[in-house]
Scaffold this motif. Structure first.
Motif, PDB file in Angstrom:
ATOM      1  N   ASP A  32       0.837  -1.203   0.000  1.00 46.39           N
ATOM      2  CA  ASP A  32       0.000   0.000   0.000  1.00 46.39           C
ATOM      3  C   ASP A  32       0.871   1.252   0.000  1.00 46.39           C
ATOM      4  OD1 ASP A  32      -2.316  -1.443  -0.008  1.00 46.39           O
ATOM      5  OD2 ASP A  32      -2.644  -1.328   2.162  1.00 46.39           O
ATOM      6  N   GLU A  33       1.980   1.200   0.759  1.00 46.33           N
ATOM      7  CA  GLU A  33       2.902   2.331   0.780  1.00 46.33           C
ATOM      8  C   GLU A  33       3.468   2.597  -0.613  1.00 46.33           C
ATOM      9  OE1 GLU A  33       4.056   4.269   3.853  1.00 46.33           O
ATOM     10  OE2 GLU A  33       1.987   3.585   3.842  1.00 46.33           O
ATOM     11  N   ALA A  34       3.859   1.507  -1.270  1.00 46.09           N
ATOM     12  CA  ALA A  34       4.448   1.653  -2.610  1.00 46.09           C
ATOM     13  C   ALA A  34       3.453   2.191  -3.613  1.00 46.09           C
ATOM     14  CB  ALA A  34       4.986   0.293  -3.083  1.00 46.09           C
ATOM     15  N   ASP A  35       2.180   1.865  -3.409  1.00 45.50           N
ATOM     16  CA  ASP A  35       1.130   2.338  -4.316  1.00 45.50           C
ATOM     17  C   ASP A  35       0.662   3.745  -3.971  1.00 45.50           C
ATOM     18  OD1 ASP A  35       1.227  -0.020  -5.655  1.00 45.50           O
ATOM     19  OD2 ASP A  35      -0.458  -0.940  -4.585  1.00 45.50           O
ATOM     20  N   GLY A  36       1.238   4.325  -2.933  1.00 40.21           N
ATOM     21  CA  GLY A  36       0.850   5.675  -2.536  1.00 40.21           C
ATOM     22  C   GLY A  36      -0.440   5.745  -1.768  1.00 40.21           C
ATOM     23  N   ALA A  37      -0.842   4.600  -1.166  1.00 43.58           N
ATOM     24  CA  ALA A  37      -2.099   4.593  -0.422  1.00 43.58           C
ATOM     25  C   ALA A  37      -2.009   5.471   0.817  1.00 43.58           C
ATOM     26  CB  ALA A  37      -2.460   3.159  -0.018  1.00 43.58           C
ATOM     27  N   SER A  38      -0.798   5.649   1.338  1.00 44.74           N
ATOM     28  CA  SER A  38      -0.609   6.505   2.512  1.00 44.74           C
ATOM     29  C   SER A  38       0.380   7.600   2.137  1.00 44.74           C
ATOM     30  CB  SER A  38      -0.091   5.683   3.704  1.00 44.74           C
ATOM     31  OG  SER A  38       0.137   6.508   4.818  1.00 44.74           O
TER      32      SER A  38
END
Length: 257
Positions: A32-38
């Motif tokens: 999720d971090e890599a996908d920019g979710a946060s």
């Protein structure tokens, strides 16, 4: 000072299943971090310990029945050490992450917390009781015992009630002597109707039964509720207790909790 870093290192040896679930949760968070979710998180941030312990609590609750006593005690003992002597942020994470996730799973019927209650450390049990008080949830009787309730086998409701009072045993013998095809035709007929029959006898003879025998009957009911299989507990809850509520002079007795 005990830290959760050791827990993550030892988790595969304690429970490969829990370790796999933990790795999946960590990988999902980093994905999720890599996908920019946060967007607010900085690159290289670790999975927050609170979230990680909450995920572990949910995973543990879902797998309790598949874990050995040694596995449960090792994991819960380690978390107790962190709760007592770990860094402050990790103490908070064990309490508000793992323990509250465990209580939530119990509230939702995912896990029977009574089965692992005495494997939890003293401070963990204390926190859960305080949490129940703060949220207005009832504190079950088994949470107040120092020692775990004695486990009983299937059919314990009948055996314990018979042993508690001769009058109930005699009533049960009379029922058994009038065997019919109907008695064996329904699942749990014997258990439920034998309990119901003894309840009816207890109500009929309540004033004639001495106080010590009454007390033994109530102790037997308590033992069933706290330590017997679900069918026995259901038989007591659906057959014996309603008879007490509707048939006995309530001002003459109380059921201790």
């Amino acid at each position: 000072m005990t830290s959760t870093s050791r827990l993550w290192a030892e988790l595969p040896d304690i429970s490969p299943e829990l370790a796999a679930a933990d790795r999946a949760a960590v990988d999902a968070w980093h994905a999720d971090e890599a996908d920019g979710a946060s967007e607010e998180a900085e690159t290289g941030d670790d999975y927050p310990v609170l979230s990680r312990l909450a995920a572990l609590g949910s995973s543990f609750a879902a797998r309790v029945d598949r874990m050995s006593a040694w596995q449960r005690e090792r994991l819960l003992g380690f978390l107790e050490e962190v709760l007592v002597s770990g860094p402050e942020d990790e103490q908070d994470a064990v309490a508000t992450g793992f323990l509250e996730a465990l209580v939530t799973a119990y509230d939702h019927g995912v896990v029977d917390l009574a089965t692992v209650w005495h494997e939890l450390g003293e401070e963990s049990r204390h926190y859960i009781k305080i949490w129940n008080t703060r949220t207005g949830a009832a504190v079950p009787c088994w949470m107040t015992f120092r020692d775990p309730p004695e486990p009983h086998p299937a059919g314990a409701a009948v055996a314990l009630l018979r042993d508690s009072c001769d009058r109930l045993a005699n009533a049960d013998d009379r029922l058994l002597s009038t065997s019919t095809e109907t008695r064996s035709a329904e699942p749990d007929y014997d258990l439920q109707h034998r309990v119901e029959n003894m309840a009816a006898e207890f109500v009929r003879g309540f004033r004639e039964i001495d106080r010590s025998s009454r007390a033994r009957v109530f102790e037997a009911l308590e033992k069933v509720v706290l330590g017997a299989p679900e069918r026995d507990v259901t038989a007591v809850a659906e057959r014996f207790v309603p008879a007490l509520v509707t048939g006995c002079p309530v001002w003459e007795f109380s059921i201790p909790c």
